[in-house]
Design a protein around this motif. Structure first.
Motif, mmCIF file in Angstrom:
data_model
loop_
_atom_site.group_PDB
_atom_site.id
_atom_site.type_symbol
_atom_site.label_atom_id
_atom_site.label_comp_id
_atom_site.label_asym_id
_atom_site.label_seq_id
_atom_site.Cartn_x
_atom_site.Cartn_y
_atom_site.Cartn_z
ATOM 1 N N ASN A 1 0.847 -1.188 0.000
ATOM 2 C CA ASN A 1 0.000 0.000 0.000
ATOM 3 C C ASN A 1 0.893 1.253 0.000
ATOM 4 O OD1 ASN A 1 0.770 0.646 2.690
ATOM 5 N ND2 ASN A 1 -0.871 -0.623 3.516
ATOM 6 N N GLU A 2 0.299 2.400 -0.257
ATOM 7 C CA GLU A 2 1.069 3.646 -0.397
ATOM 8 C C GLU A 2 1.835 4.011 0.873
ATOM 9 O OE1 GLU A 2 1.846 5.307 -3.167
ATOM 10 O OE2 GLU A 2 0.776 3.649 -4.126
ATOM 11 N N TYR A 3 1.260 3.739 2.039
ATOM 12 C CA TYR A 3 1.945 4.032 3.297
ATOM 13 C C TYR A 3 3.247 3.231 3.392
ATOM 14 C CZ TYR A 3 3.079 4.154 8.242
ATOM 15 O OH TYR A 3 3.747 4.304 9.434
ATOM 16 N N ARG A 4 3.168 1.929 3.102
ATOM 17 C CA ARG A 4 4.363 1.087 3.168
ATOM 18 C C ARG A 4 5.389 1.491 2.113
ATOM 19 N NH1 ARG A 4 3.151 -4.881 2.759
ATOM 20 N NH2 ARG A 4 5.356 -5.049 3.226
ATOM 21 N N LYS A 5 4.922 1.819 0.908
ATOM 22 C CA LYS A 5 5.840 2.256 -0.149
ATOM 23 C C LYS A 5 6.588 3.513 0.281
ATOM 24 C CE LYS A 5 3.427 0.435 -4.182
ATOM 25 N NZ LYS A 5 2.676 0.812 -5.403
ATOM 26 N N ALA A 6 5.872 4.468 0.859
ATOM 27 C CA ALA A 6 6.501 5.711 1.319
ATOM 28 C C ALA A 6 7.511 5.420 2.416
ATOM 29 C CB ALA A 6 5.429 6.688 1.812
ATOM 30 N N PHE A 7 7.174 4.516 3.314
ATOM 31 C CA PHE A 7 8.084 4.145 4.401
ATOM 32 C C PHE A 7 9.356 3.506 3.843
ATOM 33 C CE2 PHE A 7 9.525 1.450 7.903
ATOM 34 C CZ PHE A 7 9.517 2.371 8.944
ATOM 35 N N VAL A 8 9.214 2.607 2.868
ATOM 36 C CA VAL A 8 10.374 1.955 2.250
ATOM 37 C C VAL A 8 11.231 2.978 1.520
ATOM 38 C CG1 VAL A 8 11.085 0.305 0.463
ATOM 39 C CG2 VAL A 8 9.320 -0.325 2.105
ATOM 40 N N ARG A 9 10.605 3.879 0.773
ATOM 41 C CA ARG A 9 11.368 4.930 0.067
ATOM 42 C C ARG A 9 12.160 5.788 1.048
ATOM 43 N NH1 ARG A 9 6.450 6.128 -2.399
ATOM 44 N NH2 ARG A 9 6.147 4.787 -4.163
ATOM 45 N N LYS A 10 11.515 6.161 2.151
ATOM 46 C CA LYS A 10 12.177 6.994 3.155
ATOM 47 C C LYS A 10 13.376 6.259 3.762
ATOM 48 C CE LYS A 10 11.084 9.776 7.206
ATOM 49 N NZ LYS A 10 10.039 10.192 8.137
ATOM 50 N N ALA A 11 13.194 4.991 4.093
ATOM 51 C CA ALA A 11 14.293 4.189 4.651
ATOM 52 C C ALA A 11 15.422 4.048 3.637
ATOM 53 C CB ALA A 11 13.784 2.817 5.082
ATOM 54 N N TYR A 12 15.066 3.826 2.370
ATOM 55 C CA TYR A 12 16.083 3.665 1.331
ATOM 56 C C TYR A 12 16.887 4.946 1.156
ATOM 57 C CZ TYR A 12 18.357 2.209 -2.925
ATOM 58 O OH TYR A 12 19.308 1.881 -3.843
ATOM 59 N N MET A 13 16.216 6.085 1.192
ATOM 60 C CA MET A 13 16.921 7.354 1.046
ATOM 61 C C MET A 13 17.924 7.555 2.168
ATOM 62 S SD MET A 13 13.835 9.733 -0.534
ATOM 63 C CE MET A 13 13.967 10.892 0.757
ATOM 64 N N LYS A 14 17.617 7.013 3.350
ATOM 65 C CA LYS A 14 18.545 7.138 4.487
ATOM 66 C C LYS A 14 19.809 6.304 4.273
ATOM 67 C CE LYS A 14 15.978 9.009 8.081
ATOM 68 N NZ LYS A 14 16.434 10.254 8.597
ATOM 69 N N VAL A 15 19.685 5.133 3.647
ATOM 70 C CA VAL A 15 20.861 4.273 3.473
ATOM 71 C C VAL A 15 21.602 4.535 2.174
ATOM 72 C CG1 VAL A 15 20.056 2.402 4.953
ATOM 73 C CG2 VAL A 15 19.553 2.334 2.519
ATOM 74 N N ASP A 16 20.987 5.245 1.230
ATOM 75 C CA ASP A 16 21.647 5.570 -0.041
ATOM 76 C C ASP A 16 22.415 6.871 0.120
ATOM 77 O OD1 ASP A 16 22.464 5.627 -2.664
ATOM 78 O OD2 ASP A 16 20.509 6.198 -3.478
ATOM 79 N N PHE A 17 23.511 6.793 0.887
ATOM 80 C CA PHE A 17 24.307 7.983 1.214
ATOM 81 C C PHE A 17 24.793 8.716 -0.031
ATOM 82 C CE2 PHE A 17 25.321 5.015 4.799
ATOM 83 C CZ PHE A 17 24.573 5.664 5.744
ATOM 84 N N SER A 18 25.217 7.964 -1.046
ATOM 85 C CA SER A 18 25.799 8.575 -2.239
ATOM 86 C C SER A 18 24.751 8.965 -3.279
ATOM 87 C CB SER A 18 26.807 7.623 -2.869
ATOM 88 O OG SER A 18 26.172 6.404 -3.201
ATOM 89 N N GLU A 19 23.486 8.653 -3.009
ATOM 90 C CA GLU A 19 22.370 8.970 -3.898
ATOM 91 C C GLU A 19 22.587 8.443 -5.313
ATOM 92 O OE1 GLU A 19 21.502 13.138 -3.605
ATOM 93 O OE2 GLU A 19 21.159 13.036 -1.458
ATOM 94 N N THR A 20 23.079 7.199 -5.408
ATOM 95 C CA THR A 20 23.336 6.590 -6.712
ATOM 96 C C THR A 20 22.205 5.674 -7.162
ATOM 97 O OG1 THR A 20 24.461 4.711 -5.708
ATOM 98 C CG2 THR A 20 25.840 6.603 -6.347
ATOM 99 N N GLY A 21 21.309 5.335 -6.254
ATOM 100 C CA GLY A 21 20.236 4.415 -6.593
ATOM 101 C C GLY A 21 20.574 2.973 -6.263
#
Length: 118
Positions: A88-108
Motif C-alpha cells: 500500500n502507499e503508506y508502506r511504499k513511502a516508508f520503504v522509500r524513506k528508509a532507502y533514502m537514508k541508506v543511499d548515502f551517495s544517492e546513486t540508486g
C-alpha cells in the motif's frame, strides 16, 4: 490454505522460507524449480494435503499463479507478491524513506558497507 497458515505463523514462516530459498538455490540465480519449491512448502508445513485427488491440481494452480513469467521457475519475489500483492502507499513511502537514508551517495544502489553502517 497458505494465507490461513501465514496468519498464524506469519513472519517466522516468511523469513524462514527466504533463508531456505537461499540455501537450496545452488547456482545462486534466485530461482527455484517446481520440485525444490514443493520440498520447501513441505518443510514449512505449507504443502497441500496428500491423499486428496485435487492436491496435484491445486499445486499446479498455485504454480501457475507464482510462475507468472512462465519460466518454469519461481523466485522469492514472485512468491511474496502472489501472497501479499502490491504494497500500500503508506508502506511504499516508508520503504522509500528508509532507502533514502541508506543511499548515502544517492546513486540508486546501496552497497552492503552502507547498509551495515545503518
Amino acid at each position: 490454505i497458505f494465507r490461513e497458515t501465514l496468519s498464524k505463523r506469519g513472519v517466522r514462516v516468511i523469513t524462514g522460507l527466504r533463508k531456505y530459498f537461499r540455501q537450496i538455490d545452488k547456482n545462486r540465480n534466485g530461482f527455484l524449480s517446481q520440485t525444490a519449491f514443493k520440498e520447501a512448502l513441505k518443510l514449512f508445513h505449507l504443502e497441500l494435503p496428500e491423499g486428496d485427488s485435487l492436491a496435484e491440481t491445486d499445486f499446479e494452480s498455485l504454480w501457475l499463479i507464482l510462475d507468472d513469467s512462465k519460466s518454469d521457475k519461481v523466485d522469492y519475489g514472485e512468491f511474496t507478491h502472489a501472497l501479499f500483492g502490491e504494497m500500500n502507499e503508506y508502506r511504499k513511502a516508508f520503504v522509500r524513506k528508509a532507502y533514502m537514508k541508506v543511499d548515502f551517495s544517492e546513486t540508486g544502489s546501496v552497497p552492503m558497507v552502507d547498509v551495515r553502517k545503518c
